[in-house]
Design a protein around this motif. Structure first.
Motif, PDB file in Angstrom:
ATOM      1  N   GLU A  29      52.063  31.922  36.334  1.00 31.05           N
ATOM      2  CA  GLU A  29      52.359  33.108  35.527  1.00 31.05           C
ATOM      3  C   GLU A  29      51.720  34.349  36.128  1.00 31.05           C
ATOM      4  N   PHE A  30      50.483  34.208  36.630  1.00 30.43           N
ATOM      5  CA  PHE A  30      49.804  35.352  37.241  1.00 30.43           C
ATOM      6  C   PHE A  30      50.544  35.807  38.490  1.00 30.43           C
ATOM      7  N   ALA A  31      51.048  34.856  39.277  1.00 29.25           N
ATOM      8  CA  ALA A  31      51.829  35.216  40.456  1.00 29.25           C
ATOM      9  C   ALA A  31      53.106  35.945  40.050  1.00 29.25           C
ATOM     10  N   GLN A  32      53.707  35.534  38.927  1.00 25.55           N
ATOM     11  CA  GLN A  32      54.904  36.222  38.432  1.00 25.55           C
ATOM     12  C   GLN A  32      54.568  37.641  37.995  1.00 25.55           C
ATOM     13  N   LEU A  33      53.395  37.819  37.380  1.00 27.95           N
ATOM     14  CA  LEU A  33      52.967  39.171  37.005  1.00 27.95           C
ATOM     15  C   LEU A  33      52.836  40.051  38.245  1.00 27.95           C
ATOM     16  N   ALA A  34      52.198  39.508  39.285  1.00 33.12           N
ATOM     17  CA  ALA A  34      52.036  40.280  40.520  1.00 33.12           C
ATOM     18  C   ALA A  34      53.394  40.622  41.126  1.00 33.12           C
ATOM     19  N   GLU A  35      54.306  39.652  41.133  1.00 36.90           N
ATOM     20  CA  GLU A  35      55.642  39.896  41.668  1.00 36.90           C
ATOM     21  C   GLU A  35      56.378  40.939  40.849  1.00 36.90           C
ATOM     22  N   SER A  36      56.203  40.900  39.511  1.00 34.48           N
ATOM     23  CA  SER A  36      56.845  41.886  38.645  1.00 34.48           C
ATOM     24  C   SER A  36      56.320  43.291  38.916  1.00 34.48           C
ATOM     25  N   ALA A  37      55.078  43.383  39.390  1.00 42.99           N
ATOM     26  CA  ALA A  37      54.497  44.686  39.719  1.00 42.99           C
ATOM     27  C   ALA A  37      54.877  45.147  41.119  1.00 42.99           C
ATOM     28  N   GLY A  38      55.632  44.334  41.860  1.00 43.97           N
ATOM     29  CA  GLY A  38      56.037  44.714  43.206  1.00 43.97           C
ATOM     30  C   GLY A  38      55.032  44.343  44.267  1.00 43.97           C
ATOM     31  N   VAL A  39      54.170  43.365  43.977  1.00 42.87           N
ATOM     32  CA  VAL A  39      53.120  42.959  44.907  1.00 42.87           C
ATOM     33  C   VAL A  39      53.362  41.522  45.328  1.00 42.87           C
ATOM     34  N   SER A  40      53.158  41.210  46.594  1.00 38.05           N
ATOM     35  CA  SER A  40      53.279  39.842  47.081  1.00 38.05           C
ATOM     36  C   SER A  40      51.886  39.235  47.225  1.00 38.05           C
ATOM     37  N   ALA A  41      51.762  37.975  46.879  1.00 39.61           N
ATOM     38  CA  ALA A  41      50.475  37.289  46.951  1.00 39.61           C
ATOM     39  C   ALA A  41      50.219  36.843  48.383  1.00 39.61           C
ATOM     40  N   ALA A  42      49.209  37.422  49.018  1.00 39.67           N
ATOM     41  CA  ALA A  42      48.848  37.027  50.377  1.00 39.67           C
ATOM     42  C   ALA A  42      48.020  35.757  50.365  1.00 39.67           C
ATOM     43  N   VAL A  43      47.133  35.620  49.398  1.00 36.86           N
ATOM     44  CA  VAL A  43      46.267  34.452  49.294  1.00 36.86           C
ATOM     45  C   VAL A  43      45.773  34.357  47.854  1.00 36.86           C
ATOM     46  N   THR A  44      45.476  33.148  47.406  1.00 35.01           N
ATOM     47  CA  THR A  44      44.967  32.926  46.054  1.00 35.01           C
ATOM     48  C   THR A  44      43.589  32.307  46.141  1.00 35.01           C
ATOM     49  N   VAL A  45      42.650  32.864  45.387  1.00 35.02           N
ATOM     50  CA  VAL A  45      41.277  32.363  45.340  1.00 35.02           C
ATOM     51  C   VAL A  45      41.008  31.864  43.925  1.00 35.02           C
ATOM     52  N   THR A  46      40.598  30.626  43.794  1.00 39.81           N
ATOM     53  CA  THR A  46      40.289  30.052  42.490  1.00 39.81           C
ATOM     54  C   THR A  46      38.857  29.550  42.471  1.00 39.81           C
ATOM     55  N   GLY A  47      38.362  29.294  41.294  1.00 42.87           N
ATOM     56  CA  GLY A  47      36.998  28.789  41.145  1.00 42.87           C
ATOM     57  C   GLY A  47      36.761  28.367  39.710  1.00 42.87           C
ATOM     58  N   ARG A  48      35.538  28.009  39.443  1.00 44.66           N
ATOM     59  CA  ARG A  48      35.186  27.527  38.101  1.00 44.66           C
ATOM     60  C   ARG A  48      33.773  27.960  37.766  1.00 44.66           C
ATOM     61  N   ARG A  49      33.594  28.496  36.573  1.00 42.32           N
ATOM     62  CA  ARG A  49      32.279  28.929  36.106  1.00 42.32           C
ATOM     63  C   ARG A  49      32.153  28.607  34.619  1.00 42.32           C
TER      64      ARG A  49
END
Length: 447
Positions: A29-49
């Protein structure tokens, strides 16, 4: 200080799991939000806290990982799928040298691109300014001291204070303009109510198929796209139910998890259509594996905007993806609770319209309306135009007595009108009503 870019094409997406792993559906869903804003995802960083870090939201090690990922991918912007504090945004920008947008700012940016109406544009700008007001310190740190020296002494106000004052003035101007537009919209709504027709609002999670259903029901050229927040400005069209009874159908903005509060507060033009509706059609993507969670999230937003107590019908859309057939689900009392359809394939629409007619007919019951001769003309014309009158007769004193099918809200409104008396009809006077009803002209619903 770094030079902040005006736009970004390639982005680093950041999503941290708090008290649990990162869900793949949330990342999608977050990637879809970025795409809707006209931005392409170059890399995704995930983690846990377990809890957010007060400095970067993420830990210092993860922040360095984000910086290095941005360098390696030549990214131009960093998008964080969380609400960041102004200091957390500022610290990440200083560390990475790139513009950082949190989830709220990203959604606001999408809204700014999609708003088409004058009112919608003003509402987006107001929401953006309110979001920006606590972040003005970014980019102004070199101007926080008052100017000094010959020819440079100012009026005793720092650049930052000046900017805040100008922003506050703009917010007040926008608020006044929106208040005028709100009054105009309310006038238009009251005129619409004078021709008493029930209103049905389409609500649901973003990209659930509301605009496709709106288009299928009304034939209107609503914008339809497989993207988040395709619809921002409310669309209202009149259609006829089976049997010829008219209703007004309104398409509204899609909801989403963690919808920014400044948008809920500012985007009243579309949310009012939901709050003032007679009936809600809660459109649900039947193929979404997290549809139950989406239902809860939409209901939470409806409660927040004051529409949580309105009657609703669940409309499970996109059944063609599951190879299901249209059906109506009813409770133990026989009342329809949900309808399974495919708006794109026009499957189950007749069943849906029948359920809407069935549910709306239950809002009204017969009442005896007695009105004196001075006020009878306008009220009689209004009731007959709505098709709710069962019978009428003229009394000896010249007053008019009508038996009409009225909902409770309209009954209370008529009871306050001059020259009008209301009674429950005698049992012998009542008869079956074929789908007649009337829309209340009350401006609010009891909570």
């Amino acid at each position: 200080m770094f030079e902040r870019p005006r736009g970004g094409e390639r982005a680093v997406l950041v999503r941290i799991g708090l008290d649990g792993p990162v869900e793949s559906e949330d990342l999608e869903e977050f990637a879809q939000l970025a795409e809707s804003a006209g931005v392409s995802a170059a890399v995704t960083v995930t983690g846990r806290r377990e809890r957010p870090d007060p400095r970067y939201f993420v830990g210092s090690g993860k922040a360095e990982e984000i910086r290095q990922a941005a360098v390696d991918s030549c990214a131009e912007v960093i998008l964080v799928d969380h609400a960041l504090s102004p200091s957390q945004e500022r610290n990440l920008e200083k560390l990475t040298g790139l513009r950082v947008l949190d989830r709220n700012a990203l959604i606001l940016d999408i809204f700014a691109q999609r708003a088409r109406s004058h009112e919608g544009k003003l509402e987006v700008e107001l929401a953006q300014l309110r979001h920006l007001s606590s972040r003005l310190v970014r980019g102004w740190t070199h101007l926080e001291r008052q100017k000094g020296g010959i020819g440079l002494r100012g009026p005793g106000e720092t650049q930052l204070e000046t900017d805040r004052r100008l922003l506050g003035e703009r917010v007040r101007v926008l608020s006044r303009r929106l208040e005028k537009l709100k009054q105009q919209r309310e006038t238009g709504r009251q005129r619409r109510i004078e021709i008493p027709i029930p209103s049905v609002a389409l609500v649901g999670y973003t990209n659930a198929g509301k605009s496709t259903l709106f288009r299928s029901l009304t034939g209107a050229e609503a914008y339809v796209a497989d993207q988040l927040f395709a619809t921002l400005d409310p669309l209202v069209r009149r259609v006829n139910l089976p049997g010829g009874s008219p209703i007004v159908v309104a398409d509204t903005v899609g909801f989403i998890r963690e919808l920014p509060h400044e948008l809920v507060a500012a985007f009243q033009s579309t949310l009012t259509e939901a709050r003032e509706a007679t009936l809600l059609l809660h459109v649900i993507d039947a193929s979404d594996p997290r549809r139950d969670e989406r239902i809860d999230q939409v209901n939470a937003v409806l409660r927040e905007v004051g529409a949580g107590d309105l009657p609703q019908i669940k409309v499970f859309n996109k059944i063609d993806r599951l190879e299901l057939t249209p059906r109506v689900e009813r409770d133990e009392a026989g009342e329809a609770q949900s309808v399974w359809i495919s708006a794109a394939r026009h499957l189950g629409l007749f069943e849906l319209m029948g359920v809407i007619a069935e549910r709306l007919s239950r809002f009204a019951r017969p009442r005896t309306v007695r009105v004196d001769a001075r006020h009878a003309g306008a009220l009689r014309a209004r009731l007959f135009a709505s098709g709710v009158v069962q019978s009428e007769r003229v009394l000896e004193d010249g007053s008019l007595e009508l038996i009409a099918n009225l909902p409770d809200l309209e009954t209370r409104e008529l009871a306050r009108a001059p020259g009008v008396e209301l009674f429950d009809p005698e049992p012998s006077q009542t008869c079956a009503v074929e789908g007649g009803y009337i829309q209340s002209n009350l401006s609010s619903r009891p909570s």
